[in-house]
Scaffold this active site. Structure first.
Site: not given
Ligand code: NAD
Length: 322
Positions: A16, A151, A155, A181, A192
């Site tokens: 990724g 999600y 996490k 990021t 994104r």
């Protein structure tokens, strides 16, 4: 502090965006790297340039299914997970599985080999935060039954099981809570904000901003994030540590900065705000700065210029002249 350098790293999700930069840096630092990825949100091209290195190997595997590793693995970086909203909304059950069963498998691999295991957690564990900026001591404000819950809660479970393996089984673990990021190797279509804005700007289309764009984000250039993750990996500290750029910008300002970096004048168009979209987001990085001396070094302007340059270079032929 952990003195020994990494000899053999297992990087799950290594094909990724972040994983491929981590694989590259670990190889540059002299480690062997096993990259394990099922290519559900990538296509393998991010690591094509590493495949000729005899110290690099690629294993096509879903980490939510059991796996074995070489006995000499001394670092497990668990980065496998759909990460963009478009991906985890398309793969909700897979996202919950990789954050739970996948994290469990990564921890078992570390337990068997005696490796250090670093979990890629996220600022999304803070949800739509009511404490601002967010320190690691904040427990978050997450809607478990909203669309983003798959999600965020995966996490949060990942953090809980990682902590349990440390306390119950003595596994050497760490948790990094990564904030947004950006950088080369993001997919144009992954939904994104920054890659979307860059792809729109480079193709002369209006930039689509959610709502009025006043919601804030803090964005960190990939080289800084990788340095932060590897600083935590190279220590013996458990964290959790926020890894992010403590500079807050509105999404509208980010769109305008992208247009300026791309040298284009395209209009901004408002689209609907996603359900449970966080209103503010900014890391408090006191903990990692104090413990490990890490802080971001690449300015937003520099990072954006490098990212736009990469998107331009890799643009489909039809856009190459824009
Ligand atoms: P990405 O989608 O580019 O990479 C994720 C990789 O994991 C992909 O190659 C995908 O194929 C792989 N993967 C997903 N499920 C898998 C499974 N079950 N088995 C094996 N491989 C699997 O996303 P990214 O931005 O590089 O994110 C990497 C990690 O960092 C994720 O865990 C994400 O939650 C975390 N993170 C990223 C950011 C960010 O801004 N990029 C922020 C916070 C946290």
């Amino acid at each position: 502090m952990r003195a020994r350098p990494t000899r053999h790293a297992l990087v799950t999700g290594g094909a990724g965006f972040l994983g491929s930069h981590l694989c590259e840096q670990l190889l540059a630092d002299g480690a062997r790297v096993t990259c394990m990825d099922d290519l559900c949100t990538s296509d393998g091209s991010n690591v094509d340039h590493l495949r000729d290195d005899p110290r690099f190997s690629f294993v096509h595997h879903d980490v939510s299914e059991p796996f074995t590793t070489a006995d000499d693995v001394d670092l497990v970086l668990h980065f496998a997970s759909p990460a963009s909203p478009a991906d985890y909304l398309r793969l909700p059950v897979e996202t919950l599985r990789v954050g739970s069963v996948g994290t469990w498998h990564a921890l078992e691999a570390a337990r068997r080999t005696g490796a250090r295991m670093v979990l890629a957690s996220t600022s999304e564990t803070y949800g739509d935060p009511q404490v601002h900026p967010q320190p690691e001591s904040y427990w978050g404000h997450v809607n478990p039954v909203g669309p983003r819950g798959v999600y965020d809660e995966a996490k949060r479970f990942g953090e809980a099981i990682t902590t349990a393996y440390r306390t119950a089984h003595g596994v050497d673990t760490a948790i990094v809570r990564i904030f947004n990021t950006y950088g080369p190797r993001m997919r144009r279509e992954d939904g994104r904000a920054i890659p979307t804005f860059i792809a729109q700007a480079l193709s002369g289309q209006p930039m689509t901003v959610a709502g009025d764009g006043s919601q804030t984000r803090s964005v960190c250039y990939v080289d800084d994030t990788v340095r932060g993750v590897l600083a935590v990996a190279g220590s013996d500290l458990p964290g959790p540590f926020n890894v992010g750029f403590p500079e807050e910008r509105s999404v509208l300002d980010i769109a305008r900065a992208v247009a300026a970096a791309a040298g284009v004048d395209v209009p901004v168009e408002s689209i609907g705000r996603p359900v449970d979209d966080p209103t503010v987001r900014c890391p408090d990085i006191t903990a990692i700065r104090t413990a490990l001396g890490w802080e971001p070094q690449v300015s937003f302007a520099d990072g954006l210029a490098r990212t736009v340059a990469w998107f331009r270079q890799t643009a489909p032929a039809s856009l190459a002249t824009v």
